[in-house]
Write a protein that holds these residues in place. Structure first.
Motif, mmCIF file in Angstrom:
data_model
loop_
_atom_site.group_PDB
_atom_site.id
_atom_site.type_symbol
_atom_site.label_atom_id
_atom_site.label_comp_id
_atom_site.label_asym_id
_atom_site.label_seq_id
_atom_site.Cartn_x
_atom_site.Cartn_y
_atom_site.Cartn_z
ATOM 1 N N GLY A 184 -6.372 -6.210 -13.270
ATOM 2 C CA GLY A 184 -7.291 -6.393 -14.377
ATOM 3 C C GLY A 184 -7.872 -5.084 -14.877
ATOM 4 N N PHE A 185 -8.766 -5.187 -15.861
ATOM 5 C CA PHE A 185 -9.270 -3.984 -16.510
ATOM 6 C C PHE A 185 -10.470 -3.378 -15.797
ATOM 7 N N GLU A 186 -11.009 -4.068 -14.816
ATOM 8 C CA GLU A 186 -12.140 -3.527 -14.082
ATOM 9 C C GLU A 186 -11.694 -3.078 -12.688
ATOM 10 N N GLY A 187 -12.439 -2.124 -12.137
ATOM 11 C CA GLY A 187 -12.093 -1.639 -10.803
ATOM 12 C C GLY A 187 -10.893 -0.712 -10.850
ATOM 13 N N SER A 188 -10.429 -0.334 -9.701
ATOM 14 C CA SER A 188 -9.286 0.569 -9.614
ATOM 15 C C SER A 188 -8.499 0.279 -8.360
ATOM 16 N N ASN A 189 -7.202 0.097 -8.547
ATOM 17 C CA ASN A 189 -6.355 -0.165 -7.377
ATOM 18 C C ASN A 189 -5.782 1.124 -6.799
ATOM 19 N N THR A 190 -6.245 2.277 -7.310
ATOM 20 C CA THR A 190 -5.837 3.575 -6.771
ATOM 21 C C THR A 190 -7.079 4.368 -6.387
ATOM 22 N N GLY A 191 -7.036 4.997 -5.234
ATOM 23 C CA GLY A 191 -8.166 5.813 -4.804
ATOM 24 C C GLY A 191 -7.703 7.023 -4.028
ATOM 25 N N VAL A 192 -8.515 8.073 -4.044
ATOM 26 C CA VAL A 192 -8.213 9.307 -3.320
ATOM 27 C C VAL A 192 -8.790 9.190 -1.912
ATOM 28 N N LEU A 193 -7.920 9.291 -0.919
ATOM 29 C CA LEU A 193 -8.363 9.194 0.472
ATOM 30 C C LEU A 193 -8.898 10.513 1.000
ATOM 31 N N THR A 194 -8.200 11.622 0.700
ATOM 32 C CA THR A 194 -8.598 12.921 1.242
ATOM 33 C C THR A 194 -8.478 14.008 0.184
ATOM 34 N N SER A 195 -9.335 14.997 0.305
ATOM 35 C CA SER A 195 -9.239 16.214 -0.492
ATOM 36 C C SER A 195 -9.668 17.371 0.396
ATOM 37 N N THR A 196 -9.495 18.577 -0.071
ATOM 38 C CA THR A 196 -9.876 19.752 0.711
ATOM 39 C C THR A 196 -10.691 20.714 -0.146
ATOM 40 N N VAL A 236 -4.555 13.372 -1.084
ATOM 41 C CA VAL A 236 -3.764 12.221 -0.662
ATOM 42 C C VAL A 236 -4.423 10.973 -1.234
ATOM 43 N N SER A 237 -3.641 10.198 -1.984
ATOM 44 C CA SER A 237 -4.165 8.991 -2.610
ATOM 45 C C SER A 237 -3.404 7.772 -2.127
ATOM 46 N N ASN A 295 -0.434 13.262 7.621
ATOM 47 C CA ASN A 295 -0.014 14.604 8.031
ATOM 48 C C ASN A 295 -1.012 15.636 7.515
ATOM 49 N N VAL A 296 -1.481 16.503 8.397
ATOM 50 C CA VAL A 296 -2.404 17.551 7.988
ATOM 51 C C VAL A 296 -1.765 18.461 6.949
ATOM 52 N N SER A 297 -0.482 18.728 7.088
ATOM 53 C CA SER A 297 0.199 19.595 6.118
ATOM 54 C C SER A 297 0.137 18.997 4.717
ATOM 55 N N SER A 298 0.230 17.669 4.605
ATOM 56 C CA SER A 298 0.139 17.015 3.299
ATOM 57 C C SER A 298 -1.281 17.064 2.760
ATOM 58 N N ILE A 299 -2.255 16.889 3.627
ATOM 59 C CA ILE A 299 -3.654 16.953 3.203
ATOM 60 C C ILE A 299 -3.966 18.340 2.654
ATOM 61 N N LEU A 300 -3.440 19.377 3.309
ATOM 62 C CA LEU A 300 -3.667 20.742 2.844
ATOM 63 C C LEU A 300 -2.966 21.015 1.525
ATOM 64 N N ALA A 301 -1.814 20.373 1.327
ATOM 65 C CA ALA A 301 -1.016 20.668 0.138
ATOM 66 C C ALA A 301 -1.606 20.058 -1.125
ATOM 67 N N ASP A 302 -2.226 18.872 -1.004
ATOM 68 C CA ASP A 302 -2.704 18.172 -2.202
ATOM 69 C C ASP A 302 -3.621 17.032 -1.783
ATOM 70 N N ILE A 310 0.865 -1.177 0.000
ATOM 71 C CA ILE A 310 0.000 0.000 0.000
ATOM 72 C C ILE A 310 0.903 1.229 0.000
ATOM 73 N N THR A 311 0.830 2.037 -1.077
ATOM 74 C CA THR A 311 1.699 3.204 -1.225
ATOM 75 C C THR A 311 0.873 4.484 -1.145
ATOM 76 N N PHE A 312 1.369 5.434 -0.351
ATOM 77 C CA PHE A 312 0.669 6.700 -0.147
ATOM 78 C C PHE A 312 1.337 7.810 -0.952
ATOM 79 N N SER A 313 0.520 8.670 -1.513
ATOM 80 C CA SER A 313 1.012 9.781 -2.332
ATOM 81 C C SER A 313 0.223 11.040 -1.966
ATOM 82 N N PRO A 314 0.908 12.219 -1.917
ATOM 83 C CA PRO A 314 2.322 12.471 -2.222
ATOM 84 C C PRO A 314 3.252 11.936 -1.143
ATOM 85 N N ALA A 315 4.541 11.906 -1.494
ATOM 86 C CA ALA A 315 5.542 11.412 -0.552
ATOM 87 C C ALA A 315 5.500 12.229 0.734
#
Length: 440
Positions: A161-173, A143-144, A134-141, A68-73
């Motif tokens: 596979g071609f259905e579904g998505s293995n990437t999702g956005v956890l937070t936005s502002t 977080v997926s 980190n709240v600072s990261s959530i504010l900056a962009d 499980i990889t979090f972005s942004p770094a």
């Protein structure tokens, strides 16, 4: 150990298709935070995603790995997971077990340690634990999170596979407060016949503002005060407006009226009342409005204030001055113009000029001069320079001259010279008066 989510039943549309491939899918819905609410928190604050939910899209076996990889770094502060995670299937006794293999600043990796015999893990929903962001990261962009899997004993990727998505956005502002809008602007006309001591139509004028405050956002700020500033831009030189009476509490300071509200005010009508006995004369004014919210839970850095818009046009006051039309005035090399304004009254008046060429193009020259009381003012050079600044130097114009003074006090004289010949222009004042004397 943690147990959550049972295996779902395959959709009827794909029932019986044992080789039908789908991809893993992020189940978490995006949490939309209030930008203002997060900014009131300490810089090192964290927000918790209670459970990272993922639907497997393939049949996993022992020693398969999922990362499980979090972005942004840098957005992942820490990860809270039990040593073992067990997800159960629909059939009693079916289960898949994961163990935490490794963790970095931006990712966590789990290994499959056990799968019940003959249990196809496709469509199993797994809760991998809680992530602290980190709240600072959530504010900056935004977080997926991205899930990636490799087969046991190799680096071969699967579950893509071609259905579904293995990437999702956890937070936005999103901003909790919208920019201030003005739905009803100041628009009164100052009566020059009253010596500019009152409005033409009433004794008051009003402006209505609106601001949206979206408290449905996560961690929305609880604003304790609203500040509204009405800035006054004087179109002509004149006295300040500190004498004005406003509804509510207001202070005046150097051209700005300050209105202070308790709580998060989203709309109000501000009414200005003019008392003729408290001032000498009103002057033409333009208004703009700004607003900001204050959150009382200030951190050690100081008070938290948030703008809801600055310098939004909020109307103007005009004067019902004298208007004279000069129906014809030529401009070209070798032609000179003669333009005078005579003010026989007791009040100075700003002189405004608007011109129209043969194509109908309008040249709004604004205020070009002041016609002093009991005096004659030549405006030829000012008009010509203002026209040149607008790109007009040659052609024929119709010119409107507006003077903010009582109608009977103003006379406009217009003529032009071509060589030694002079042409007098008959203005529309001939239609208003039987006596009209040309300026030589």
């Amino acid at each position: 150990m943690k147990q959550i989510f049972k295996k779902t039943i395959l959709a009827a549309a794909i029932a019986g298709l044992s080789n039908y491939a789908v991809a893993g899918e992020v189940i978490n819905d995006t949490i939309k935070y209030s930008t203002e609410g997060l900014k009131t928190l300490a810089p090192d604050a964290e927000k918790t995603i209670e459970s990272l939910a993922y639907e497997l899209g393939a049949n996993y076996i022992a020693s398969d790995e999922i990362t499980i990889t979090f972005s942004p770094a840098g957005s992942l502060s820490s990860f809270d997971a039990d040593g073992y995670i067990i997800a159960e299937g629909d059939v009693e006794g079916d289960s898949i077990t994961f163990s935490l293999l490794s963790q970095t600043d931006d990712s966590v990796t789990f290994r499959v340690t056990a799968v019940t015999d003959n249990y196809d893990t496709t469509d199993t929903e797994v809760d991998f634990g809680a992530a602290l962001l980190n709240v600072s990261s959530i504010l900056a962009d935004d977080v997926s999170v991205t899930y990636s899997s490799i087969k046991a004993g190799s680096d071969a990727a699967f579950d893509e596979g071609f259905e579904g998505s293995n990437t999702g956005v956890l937070t936005s502002t999103a901003s909790q407060i919208s920019a201030i809008t003005v739905t009803d602007k100041f628009d009164e006309v100052i009566d020059v016949d009253s010596g500019r001591t009152q409005f033409e139509f009433s004794g008051e004028d009003s402006m209505t503002f609106e601001i949206e405050n979206d408290t449905s956002l996560e961690d929305s700020a609880a604003f304790t005060n609203t500040y509204v500033e009405i800035e006054i831009q004087t179109i002509e030189d004149g006295e300040d407006l500190s004498f004005l009476s406003l509804n509510g509490e207001a202070d005046y300071d150097d051209g700005v009226l300050y209105v202070d509200y308790s709580g998060a005010v989203t709309t109000d009508t501000i009414t200005v009342d003019v008392n003729p006995g408290s001032h000498t004369s009103l002057v033409a004014q333009a208004f703009s409005v700004s607003a900001e919210y204050f959150d009382g839970e200030a951190d050690e850095e100081g008070e938290d204030t948030f703008s809801a818009g600055e310098d939004v046009p909020a109307g103007e006051w005009t004067l019902n001055g004298n208007v004279v039309n000069i129906p014809y005035m030529p401009f070209a090399p070798g032609i000179s113009q003669i333009l005078y304004v005579t003010n026989s009254g007791d009040f100075d008046g700003g002189v405004y000029v608007t011109a129209y060429d043969e194509d109908g193009t309008e040249y709004d020259l604004g205020m070009v001069a002041t016609a002093g009381a009991s005096s004659v003012t030549k405006i030829t050079a000012q008009v010509k320079d203002a026209l040149a600044a607008e790109g007009f130097e040659k052609g024929k114009l119709s010119i409107d001259v507006t003077v903010n003074a009582p109608d009977g006090d103003i006379t406009v004289q217009a003529a032009y010279n071509i060589g030694s010949d002079r042409g007098f222009v008959i203005t529309d004042q001939y239609k208003k008066s039987d006596t009209y004397e040309m300026m030589p």
